[in-house]
Scaffold this motif. Structure first.
Motif, PDB file in Angstrom:
ATOM      1  N   SER A  65       1.869   2.985   9.862  1.00 12.32           N
ATOM      2  CA  SER A  65       3.246   2.364  10.080  1.00 12.32           C
ATOM      3  C   SER A  65       4.051   2.807   9.096  1.00 12.32           C
ATOM      4  CB  SER A  65       3.214   0.818  10.295  1.00 12.32           C
ATOM      5  OG  SER A  65       3.110   0.260   8.852  1.00 12.32           O
ATOM      6  N   GLY A  66       5.612   2.745   9.580  1.00 15.46           N
ATOM      7  CA  GLY A  66       6.363   3.122   8.344  1.00 15.46           C
ATOM      8  C   GLY A  66       6.336   2.467   7.306  1.00 15.46           C
ATOM      9  N   LYS A  67       6.004   1.132   7.422  1.00  9.16           N
ATOM     10  CA  LYS A  67       5.805   0.285   6.142  1.00  9.16           C
ATOM     11  C   LYS A  67       4.594   0.223   5.321  1.00  9.16           C
ATOM     12  CE  LYS A  67       8.965  -3.191   8.407  1.00  9.16           C
ATOM     13  NZ  LYS A  67       9.352  -4.365   8.793  1.00  9.16           N
ATOM     14  N   THR A  68       3.629   0.971   5.703  1.00 12.68           N
ATOM     15  CA  THR A  68       2.452   1.093   4.949  1.00 12.68           C
ATOM     16  C   THR A  68       2.533   1.765   3.358  1.00 12.68           C
ATOM     17  OG1 THR A  68       1.143   1.480   7.012  1.00 12.68           O
ATOM     18  CG2 THR A  68       0.023   2.001   5.105  1.00 12.68           C
ATOM     19  N   SER A  69       3.553   2.952   3.433  1.00 15.78           N
ATOM     20  CA  SER A  69       3.695   3.461   2.326  1.00 15.78           C
ATOM     21  C   SER A  69       4.196   2.236   1.165  1.00 15.78           C
ATOM     22  CB  SER A  69       5.052   4.583   2.337  1.00 15.78           C
ATOM     23  OG  SER A  69       6.061   4.145   2.620  1.00 15.78           O
ATOM     24  N   GLN A  70       4.941   1.201   1.644  1.00 11.18           N
ATOM     25  CA  GLN A  70       5.348   0.202   0.677  1.00 11.18           C
ATOM     26  C   GLN A  70       4.187  -0.562  -0.202  1.00 11.18           C
ATOM     27  OE1 GLN A  70       7.881  -1.974   3.397  1.00 11.18           O
ATOM     28  NE2 GLN A  70       9.336  -0.545   3.435  1.00 11.18           N
ATOM     29  N   ILE A  71       3.363  -0.844   0.720  1.00 11.25           N
ATOM     30  CA  ILE A  71       1.950  -1.697   0.189  1.00 11.25           C
ATOM     31  C   ILE A  71       1.215  -0.424  -0.730  1.00 11.25           C
ATOM     32  CG2 ILE A  71       0.618  -1.322   2.149  1.00 11.25           C
ATOM     33  CD1 ILE A  71       1.001  -4.471  -0.174  1.00 11.25           C
TER      34      ILE A  71
ATOM     35  N   ASN B 236      -8.863   2.095  10.898  1.00 12.38           N
ATOM     36  CA  ASN B 236      -8.425   2.637  12.119  1.00 12.38           C
ATOM     37  C   ASN B 236      -8.605   1.549  13.205  1.00 12.38           C
ATOM     38  OD1 ASN B 236      -7.169   4.159  14.436  1.00 12.38           O
ATOM     39  ND2 ASN B 236      -8.369   5.968  13.628  1.00 12.38           N
ATOM     40  N   HIS B 237      -7.985   1.415  14.334  1.00 11.86           N
ATOM     41  CA  HIS B 237      -8.169   0.565  15.451  1.00 11.86           C
ATOM     42  C   HIS B 237      -9.273   1.217  16.459  1.00 11.86           C
ATOM     43  CE1 HIS B 237      -4.426   2.773  16.245  1.00 11.86           C
ATOM     44  NE2 HIS B 237      -4.641   2.717  17.398  1.00 11.86           N
TER      45      HIS B 237
ATOM     46  N   VAL C 283      -8.190  15.097   3.349  1.00 11.13           N
ATOM     47  CA  VAL C 283      -9.078  14.055   3.092  1.00 11.13           C
ATOM     48  C   VAL C 283     -10.163  14.638   2.613  1.00 11.13           C
ATOM     49  CG1 VAL C 283     -10.080  12.262   4.148  1.00 11.13           C
ATOM     50  CG2 VAL C 283      -7.888  12.537   4.867  1.00 11.13           C
ATOM     51  N   GLU C 284     -10.556  14.284   1.357  1.00  7.79           N
ATOM     52  CA  GLU C 284     -11.896  14.692   0.776  1.00  7.79           C
ATOM     53  C   GLU C 284     -13.156  14.070   1.159  1.00  7.79           C
ATOM     54  OE1 GLU C 284     -11.912  15.081  -3.372  1.00  7.79           O
ATOM     55  OE2 GLU C 284      -9.843  15.631  -3.417  1.00  7.79           O
ATOM     56  N   ASP C 285     -14.133  14.731   1.453  1.00  6.39           N
ATOM     57  CA  ASP C 285     -15.293  14.103   2.161  1.00  6.39           C
ATOM     58  C   ASP C 285     -15.905  12.845   1.186  1.00  6.39           C
ATOM     59  OD1 ASP C 285     -17.518  14.433   4.203  1.00  6.39           O
ATOM     60  OD2 ASP C 285     -18.792  14.667   2.228  1.00  6.39           O
TER      61      ASP C 285
ATOM     62  N   TYR D  57      -1.851  11.301   7.223  1.00  4.63           N
ATOM     63  CA  TYR D  57      -1.580   9.972   6.398  1.00  4.63           C
ATOM     64  C   TYR D  57      -2.655   9.584   5.926  1.00  4.63           C
ATOM     65  CZ  TYR D  57       1.658   6.238   5.136  1.00  4.63           C
ATOM     66  OH  TYR D  57       2.289   5.496   4.487  1.00  4.63           O
ATOM     67  N   ALA D  58      -3.815   9.804   6.529  1.00  7.61           N
ATOM     68  CA  ALA D  58      -5.149   9.230   5.862  1.00  7.61           C
ATOM     69  C   ALA D  58      -5.363   9.571   4.471  1.00  7.61           C
ATOM     70  CB  ALA D  58      -6.085   9.532   6.816  1.00  7.61           C
ATOM     71  N   LYS D  59      -4.836  10.771   3.975  1.00  6.27           N
ATOM     72  CA  LYS D  59      -5.138  10.977   2.781  1.00  6.27           C
ATOM     73  C   LYS D  59      -4.364  10.053   1.725  1.00  6.27           C
ATOM     74  CE  LYS D  59      -1.436  14.822   2.943  1.00  6.27           C
ATOM     75  NZ  LYS D  59      -1.404  16.183   2.975  1.00  6.27           N
ATOM     76  N   ALA D  60      -3.355   9.500   2.124  1.00  6.51           N
ATOM     77  CA  ALA D  60      -2.610   8.416   1.272  1.00  6.51           C
ATOM     78  C   ALA D  60      -3.692   6.990   0.823  1.00  6.51           C
ATOM     79  CB  ALA D  60      -1.493   7.738   1.763  1.00  6.51           C
ATOM     80  N   TYR D  61      -4.699   7.078   1.460  1.00  7.59           N
ATOM     81  CA  TYR D  61      -5.580   5.834   1.219  1.00  7.59           C
ATOM     82  C   TYR D  61      -6.804   6.075   0.347  1.00  7.59           C
ATOM     83  CZ  TYR D  61      -3.251   4.014   5.475  1.00  7.59           C
ATOM     84  OH  TYR D  61      -2.499   3.740   6.598  1.00  7.59           O
ATOM     85  N   ASP D  62      -7.229   5.135  -0.494  1.00 11.62           N
ATOM     86  CA  ASP D  62      -8.243   5.499  -1.388  1.00 11.62           C
ATOM     87  C   ASP D  62      -9.526   5.777  -0.842  1.00 11.62           C
ATOM     88  OD1 ASP D  62      -7.233   4.697  -4.170  1.00 11.62           O
ATOM     89  OD2 ASP D  62      -6.887   2.693  -2.876  1.00 11.62           O
ATOM     90  N   GLU D  63      -9.848   5.225   0.342  1.00 11.25           N
ATOM     91  CA  GLU D  63     -10.886   5.730   1.348  1.00 11.25           C
ATOM     92  C   GLU D  63     -10.618   5.480   2.806  1.00 11.25           C
ATOM     93  OE1 GLU D  63     -14.679   4.011  -1.708  1.00 11.25           O
ATOM     94  OE2 GLU D  63     -14.355   2.826   0.497  1.00 11.25           O
ATOM     95  N   VAL D  64     -11.160   6.333   3.550  1.00  8.43           N
ATOM     96  CA  VAL D  64     -11.198   6.333   4.871  1.00  8.43           C
ATOM     97  C   VAL D  64     -12.484   5.813   5.342  1.00  8.43           C
ATOM     98  CG1 VAL D  64     -10.752   7.648   7.092  1.00  8.43           C
ATOM     99  CG2 VAL D  64      -9.389   8.231   5.050  1.00  8.43           C
TER     100      VAL D  64
END
Length: 686
Positions: free
Chosen positions: A304-310, A322-323, A360-362, A335-342
């Motif tokens: 979401s647009g507010k995900t970047s804030q957290i 994911n859902h 997104v790195e393997d 956007y998934a590359k912004a997370y530590d893990e997927v």
């Protein structure tokens, strides 16, 4: 069906607007001529129509407010027309008799505006910087909300308080006796003044909510006492709550202290029954206080647009869960590359991310399976009863306008007609809840499909469940509602709901799970086995529909991946425009599916393979695809998910240790920087 009923609703709104304008014109004509019967009738109809519209057409009144014709202007215009009428009626002295009415009427409006000012102040004092659920907030000393008509319903309050004025003035117009109008205005004034004084009580210390500073201090204390470890972060619109709700049981099963972090205040009541503490923090500045807590990991079921804030909190590790997973591009969002893990279900999703080449790195992709799929029952062979139950569960149209996203528009009606033409088919139709939210054609097609199913049911017949089935469903519904539905007064606001939704009773989550299972059995038993069903409500859920179905027809979506857990046959509608070979090559989830054309070619062969498993040539491929999409059966998905959470928590701990060591080697920086990150006196909890 977001688009269904739009045209009739607009027609009703237009008719209401025309009626209101006609009433104003009639009131004006009756006041100027004067024609007392016309004037009285128009005045009563005008006020009554406005009162009714406050309940039935708030959208129309909101539109009138945007053009500066809000409820205050409308009521003021009505009252001015009444005074004009009294000026023109013989027997009423405008100076000696009507002037006091006008002055008293001005006092009434003054008291109305005073009440409105007090209401604004009360709303501000009753808006905390956060909203909670399943948390003991007794230390905040929250009070019940004021009456809603005084507190939030500005328009309704003015109209209701104005009724005595209108009635008194009408009697004055009929009798030419001004004192009737005086009595009416005096009653309205008394209501307004009394309401203002009553509402002002909520500004006194005994009822006034704590200020922002004290509330935030309480929040810090609660975080320090509860010591959360793993949480779920969610932000979105009201229709997207299902994306978070599907993860509640999984989150509750993790080791440690879970918490749900929300951003929109309305979403607090959209989260289904759970024992997990729910914390809604709308403002970014207040959200940053989580950095000073023991929270280690946040799981994200949606972007979401507010995900970047957290994501700006460095002390917390973030995993995108994911859902749902599908072969569509939306399952490989950059956007998934912004997370530590997927976290993905199985090898297929890992390969999908690498093929998408979105950064997104393997090493950051973790296979955890789909722990929510435990309730899905395994394949047991050919249908045993008279009917073959077909679940048609298409996805929605998506944001990009791709005709291959949903089959509803191009193929839905053809597929449903072909299925309904088979007398041995029982159809379950469960459209995506967002169907029609972007493309009105999808909503219109959805409405036509439901009409086809209703017509087919009217031509069917057979044995009906006895009265005991309906009674059992009613009993189970009442029990489930008791456990999952919070009963609030109509006037209840956030603070009152926070107080009432404190710490849940021990064992409530297990009781809810048992009640849901019992309700689902009662629900399906309450309908004849031959009756087609349209399922658009939250319950029964899609997994319950899976267990009823002998075969699924869907689109390229996460529904297919989830359904594969059952091992049952399934089909995919090809509305992409691709040849079948290209369709199978581009979408791995189609590899073990029967492919149906927009014209519904292939439905008969699909039903034949379901009824005669020896003709099912895709069974072995489904088993292989199930493991590729969902991962191995052992260890169970819940175990793999829990291990992934613990591993990510350990990485968060390691980062904190490295930070402490680095700060300890910088003279003069340790105390300040450690205080800034909140790690001076709180060791992270495992």
């Amino acid at each position: 069906m977001p688009s269904a009923g739009i045209a009739p609703r607009r027609a009703v709104q237009l008719a209401a607007l025309i009626a209101m304008m006609a009433a104003f014109i009639a009131q004006l004509v009756g006041a100027l001529l004067p024609v007392v019967p016309l004037f009285i009738a128009a005045s009563v109809v005008n006020l009554g129509l406005d009162l009714v519209l406050q309940h039935t057409q708030p959208g129309l009144l909101s539109l009138l407010g945007r053009v500066r014709f809000d409820v205050t202007v409308r009521q003021l215009l009505r009252d001015m027309l009444i005074l004009v009428a009294l000026l023109n009626i013989d027997g009423i002295d405008p100076l000696e008799e009507q002037a006091p009415l006008a002055i008293t009427l001005l006092l009434f409006y003054g008291s109305h505006f005073a009440c409105q000012a007090v209401a604004v102040l009360v709303r501000r004092t009753r808006t905390l910087p956060f909203v909670t659920r399943n948390i003991d907030v007794s230390a905040l000393r929250l009070s019940d909300a004021p009456p809603r008509i005084l507190y939030r319903q500005t328009g309704r309050r003015l109209l209701c308080f104005a009724v005595p004025t209108t009635v008194g003035m009408m009697f004055s117009a009929l009798t030419t006796e001004v004192y009737w109008g005086g009595i009416g205005i005096a009653l309205s004034l008394a209501c307004a003044v009394g309401g203002t004084l009553h509402l002002s009580r909520w500004l006194l210390p005994g009822k006034r909510a704590v200020g922002e500073r004290r509330a935030l201090a309480w929040l810090d204390d609660w975080l320090a006492a509860y010591r959360p470890t793993t949480g779920m972060y969610f932000s979105g619109g009201s229709a997207s709550a299902y994306q978070a709700n599907m993860w509640l049981s999984t989150l509750a099963g993790l080791d440690g202290k879970p918490v749900i972090v929300l951003r929109e205040r309305f979403m607090v009541q959209k989260i289904e029954a759970t024992d997990i503490p729910v914390l809604c923090i709308p403002k970014v500045a207040h959200l940053m206080r989580l950095e000073h807590s023991t929270l280690k990991v946040l799981l994200h079921p949606a972007n979401s647009g507010k995900t970047s804030q957290i994501l700006r909190i460095p002390s917390v590790k973030h995993a995108f869960i994911n859902h749902g997973e599908s072969d569509k591009l939306s399952s490989c969002n950059p956007y998934a590359k912004a997370y530590d893990e997927v976290w993905v279900a199985g090898p297929a999703a890992r390969e999908r991310y690498q093929l998408a080449d979105i950064g997104v790195e393997d090493k950051d992709v973790v296979e955890v399976g789909r722990p929510q799929l435990a309730p899905v029952e395994p394949y047991e062979g050919a249908p045993l009863g008279r009917f073959t139950t077909v679940l048609y569960a298409p996805t929605w149209e998506g944001w990009d306008g791709n005709p291959g996203n949903t089959s509803v528009i191009l193929a839905g009606e053809n597929l449903v007609r072909a299925l309904l033409a088979d007398p041995a088919v029982r159809l379950l139709y469960k459209p995506h809840p967002m169907t029609g939210s972007v493309d009105p054609r999808a909503g219109a097609a959805d409405a036509r499909i439901q009409a086809l199913i209703a017509a087919a049911n009217s031509g069917r017949g057979g044995a009906l469940p006895g009265p005991r089935a309906a009674a059992e469903l009613a009993r189970r519904t009442a029990e489930l509602d008791r456990l999952t539905t919070a009963a609030f007064r109509k006037s209840a606001d956030e603070l009152e709901r926070m107080r009432l939704q404190g710490t849940p009773e021990p064992g409530r989550a297990a009781a809810v799970a048992a009640a849901v299972t019992a309700w689902e059995h009662a629900y399906w038993d309450s309908f004849p086995e031959w009756e087609h069903r349209v399922v658009t409500t939250v319950r029964p859920g899609v997994f319950s529909c899976f267990n009823q179905a002998d075969v699924l027809i869907s689109d390229v979506s996460s529904v297919i991946s989830d359904y594969l857990a059952s091992g049952k046959p399934y089909a995919v509608a090809n509305t992409s425009g691709m040849a079948e070979a290209d369709f199978r090559a581009n979408f791995p989830t189609v590899r073990a599916a029967a492919v149906l054309t927009p014209g519904a070619d292939g439905v008969a062969a699909l039903l034949d393979s379901v009824r005669h498993p020896e003709r099912d040539t895709l069974a072995a491929e489904r088993a292989r695809l199930k493991e590729q999409l969902l991962g191995p059966a052992e260890p169970p998905s819940a175990v793999r998910f829990g291990r992934a959470a613990l591993d990510l928590c350990a990485k968060a701990d390691e980062r904190r240790v490295r930070l402490e060591r680095r700060l300890s080697g910088i003279p003069g920086q340790r105390s300040q920087e450690a205080a800034d990150t909140g790690h001076t006196d709180r060791s992270p909890a495992r």
